[in-house]
Design an enzyme around this catalytic site. Structure first.
Site, PDB file in Angstrom:
ATOM      1  N   ASP A 322       2.832   0.076  -4.705  1.00 30.96           N
ATOM      2  CA  ASP A 322       1.903  -0.837  -4.032  1.00 30.96           C
ATOM      3  C   ASP A 322       2.262  -1.043  -2.566  1.00 30.96           C
ATOM      4  O   ASP A 322       3.407  -0.865  -2.168  1.00 30.96           O
ATOM      5  CB  ASP A 322       1.904  -2.190  -4.739  1.00 30.96           C
ATOM      6  CG  ASP A 322       3.256  -2.856  -4.714  1.00 30.96           C
ATOM      7  OD1 ASP A 322       3.326  -4.059  -4.421  1.00 30.96           O
ATOM      8  OD2 ASP A 322       4.262  -2.153  -4.993  1.00 30.96           O
ATOM      9  N   GLU A 323       1.279  -1.463  -1.814  1.00 33.27           N
ATOM     10  CA  GLU A 323       1.436  -1.937  -0.439  1.00 33.27           C
ATOM     11  C   GLU A 323       2.343  -1.045   0.408  1.00 33.27           C
ATOM     12  O   GLU A 323       3.343  -1.508   0.953  1.00 33.27           O
ATOM     13  CB  GLU A 323       1.993  -3.365  -0.463  1.00 33.27           C
ATOM     14  CG  GLU A 323       1.056  -4.337  -1.158  1.00 33.27           C
ATOM     15  CD  GLU A 323       1.555  -5.771  -1.092  1.00 33.27           C
ATOM     16  OE1 GLU A 323       0.803  -6.610  -0.558  1.00 33.27           O
ATOM     17  OE2 GLU A 323       2.675  -6.046  -1.560  1.00 33.27           O
TER      18      GLU A 323
END
Lengths: 529, 475
Positions: A322-323
């Site tokens: 993620d991210e």
């Protein structure tokens, strides 16, 4: 027909729910009556049926019996019932357990069958389940059916329950990187998860902030990445403890080692692993995500994930994804050269894909399946068809209901977390919003919806540690637990409130520092000893 | 040489365990006196008075001098000495090897505002006595000096009244387990006193009184549905003489039980609907010539109540509605400002209250029960109580403020982490210099202080990502 039978049982049970029983989550099918049986703590016992595949020596159930005795009656000693003497029809001296399928020493899995039936009537006091995991679920329900009169007598009402979970993956995420959680906090959480029939502990072990996991292949990761390697780490023994403690409660441990982003704490222990960010033509001194342009990176990941694959027995690992912030990659000249060499142009999503695909192949080769955050899907990383996608973003790039639709229509299994970020606290009874989420409320075929294997309540740790974890988790996470276990039609907030408030008082009685739902009181309020 | 007063002796025992009890050196003992050691903190209190209660006028100044010659705490009163002892306890530190140290220090200290309070609500949820006492401990660590005890409300009546025992018997959640006996109340008052904390008791009327109804039939207004009672009840019935007889007797008890000069009489959120529906009230309104203005009826009630309480030699604090609704109050009334936007923004309310000559307490931006995700301590900290339009004389009427922890969603399971360290932001804003607005500086200290709270056994929650040497584990 099933619908009307359910409603009838709901109405019937609703009449009694307010009185003594605090069932949470609500079983799929329950019939209960005013008729009740006395239970005497000194002589009550859990017994294996002679035909049960699980017998004495089955640690999962032997220990569960002890736990539930303590929960029900406190630490009273057991006396064998007098052999002579009338067998009272109105007494129940034992709960007989019959497990059909042998298997006590395994770990629970996504495919575990958690069904059980519980029959308490004149003839029987009987728990029947397919597996030991189902028996655990039934024991918890049983413990919630027993109630105590003001005079102190234990009772259980005539009851018929058929129960099974709506979703097989019912998880809770704890973040032990932003704040170190003492081992006791984790173990206590597993206890309360079991009371709520949660069955997956998603352990977000490491992140930017700290690396508390004690790695034996790369001890410097821990030495240099933990907040304090003497006090704020999870040793190999601690990890084993967690895994076994969870197993005994029918809870899978889904370990997450999130890369290539969220890895700042890995840097000090493994020089060269993270991308050095550049300010113009010079390194700025700061670091970014894992460096996908170096062979060393993949050698490291190979060795590291071999360790992880061996330490954590569940079939699945969570690989994060993620991210990933592209800024640092973009600034680095070696990465720019690599992008050119690979023909990725300016599309850093392709670089991210390259990293993750390589990682996924590494992990697959170790015979593990994996769960990833939704960005991996959103950024069109090529993943194996049996990848599980965890949906956590509420509005970006699309509303999460739309994301559920996209993920399942692409044929991937999905886990819902977006509306269940319990770290996002607000003033008031937010348990209602949590409860009213319907995981399958999106556009899709029945086949698509079948790809939703469940969800997870997430308690991220930026503002949470052992001082506020318990009241922040409970009873709010219970709303997720019921939504994932119980029948879809359970949407009446008054009925839920009655039971959850009662269950919360029971949690207090069990020593859990669960916060109040609203104005009111419990017979015994929480006092720290 | 001043004898050691019981208050200070008791205070020394309440210090955190790590603080060494000073052992005086015996005369004639051989052995070098190390210049780099401090064997005692010497305390000099100027004004006698150990057995009194702290008051709004108490002088909390102190100076602390730690240098080669002295280790000396000088204060006007014992209350100042308590503040100095707490500061002293925060100056002592420990090296990694375990040695205790204190640095050469010179401190002159006094509070910016004299009324620095914390409100607990023991009606929406009963708080065990231990929770209250523990809160007083941590208040003292933060130099809070007023415990605003919102004892009763709609939900329950846990205060054990001896003049009207049925109030408690029928109004508490459980009269066997969820009450504060006379002994409990005494305990709280004395525990607070030993920490220089005033107990400001609130018995909120005429609204917020549903729990009073069962124990005193006829006290509350029966609401009407058309021409028949609906079965529900509203605020205290202001139209009956019985009401004022009851209040007279009840507040005589309260005035005698709670020693502080001030009582908090509430007066907030009076819903006129029930009054309006009741024919007896309508008749009373007519008789009194109030027309349709129920604010006049509310005024009538509150004015009568205030006169009753004044006659008992008490001062009072009231919620802002009493001022907003133009109730005629004595000039020395303290108005507590709690509404953020209605009827006006609270800064405007501060202006209005003080320009009318009343003293003000600020609470509106400090409702700690209003939780949100993230580091809200910053917003709490950055509130400037005197940031409103007004003359210096007006601003001098702001005597302080109170952090409020209302109890709808709070009880002993989540009180401590929800209170601390967030309430600490209010504590510093009310004690320290106005110019202290640098959030980085505040963060450094508050984060460190939070770890110290953990060390002292307080279940204070984290401010943000990080760690303390010893994390909280329940024993």
């Amino acid at each position: 027909m099933a619908g009307s039978a359910l409603w009838f049982s709901l109405l019937l049970a609703a009449a009694f729910a307010g009185r003594a029983t605090a069932l949470w989550p609500w079983p799929q099918y329950i019939q209960t009556s005013e008729q009740r049986y006395t239970i005497f703590p000194y002589t009550f016992q859990f017994q294996y049926h002679v035909s049960s595949a699980a017998q004495v020596g089955c640690s999962v159930l032997d220990e569960a019996f002890q736990r539930y005795r303590d929960l029900l009656f406190g630490s009273v000693s057991f006396h064998f019932p007098q052999p002579m003497g009338k067998r009272h029809m109105s007494e129940k001296n034992s709960l007989v357990i019959l497990v059909v399928t042998p298997g006590c020493d395994q770990f629970p899995s996504l495919e575990s069958v958690e069904n059980y039936t519980l029959t308490v009537n004149d003839e029987q006091c009987f728990l029947l389940s397919e597996t030991v995991w189902g028996a655990l679920r039934g024991l918890e329900t049983f413990s919630q059916l027993v109630w105590r009169s003001p005079e102190g007598t234990f009772y259980i009402n005539k009851t018929e329950i058929e129960d099974f979970p709506r979703f097989p993956h019912r998880g809770l995420l704890l973040d032990t990187s932003r704040h170190y959680l003492p081992l006791a906090s984790i173990l206590d959480t597993l206890d309360v998860m079991a009371y709520n029939k949660f069955n997956v502990f998603h352990w977000h072990l490491v992140d930017d902030s700290s690396f508390p996991y004690e790695s034996f292949t790369f001890p410097n990761l821990t030495k240099k990445g933990s907040y304090n390697p003497a006090t704020h780490i999870y040793t190999a023994q601690d990890v084993k403890k967690v895994i076994e403690y969870a197993r005994l409660r029918g809870i899978r441990v889904l370990a997450e080692f999130d890369t290539p982003g969220h890895t700042l704490s890995w840097g000090p222990g493994v020089p060269g692993l993270l991308t050095p960010c550049y300010s113009g033509s010079h390194p700025s001194g700061t670091f970014g995500p894992v460096n996908p342009a170096l062979n060393n990176t993949y050698e490291f990941m190979s060795t590291f994930f071999l360790e992880i694959s061996s330490v954590f027995p569940d079939f699945y690992l969570h690989l994060g994804g993620d991210e990933v912030d592209f800024t640092c990659w973009k600034s680095n000249p070696d990465i720019q050269a690599f992008m050119k060499k690979k023909g990725f142009g300016e599309d850093f999503k392709k670089l991210e894909s390259f990293y993750i695909q390589t990682l996924l192949d590494i992990v697959s080769a170790y015979g593990k399946g994996y769960v990833v955050w939704q960005e991996v899907f959103d950024n069109k990383v090529k993943v194996q068809p049996d990848t599980v996608i965890q949906i956590w973003r509420e509005e970006m790039p699309v509303r999460y209901t739309k994301e559920m639709e996209l993920v399942t229509s692409a044929g991937f299994r999905a886990l819902l977390s977006a509306p269940w970020y319990l770290n996002h606290i607000t003033y008031g009874p937010d348990w209602k919003n949590i409860y009213m989420v319907e995981p399958l409320a999106f556009e899709g075929s029945p086949e698509q919806k079948a790809l939703v294997i469940g969800g997870e309540a997430c308690m991220w740790g930026e503002y949470v540690d052992s001082t506020n974890l318990v009241p922040r988790l409970w009873p709010r996470a219970g709303a997720v637990a019921e939504r994932l276990w119980s029948n879809k039609m359970l949407t009446n907030l008054d009925f839920a409130y009655k039971r959850l408030a009662h269950f919360r008082c029971e949690l207090l009685r069990r020593g859990v520092q669960a916060q109040p739902l609203s104005v009111g009181y419990c017979d015994v309020e929480f006092e720290q000893t």
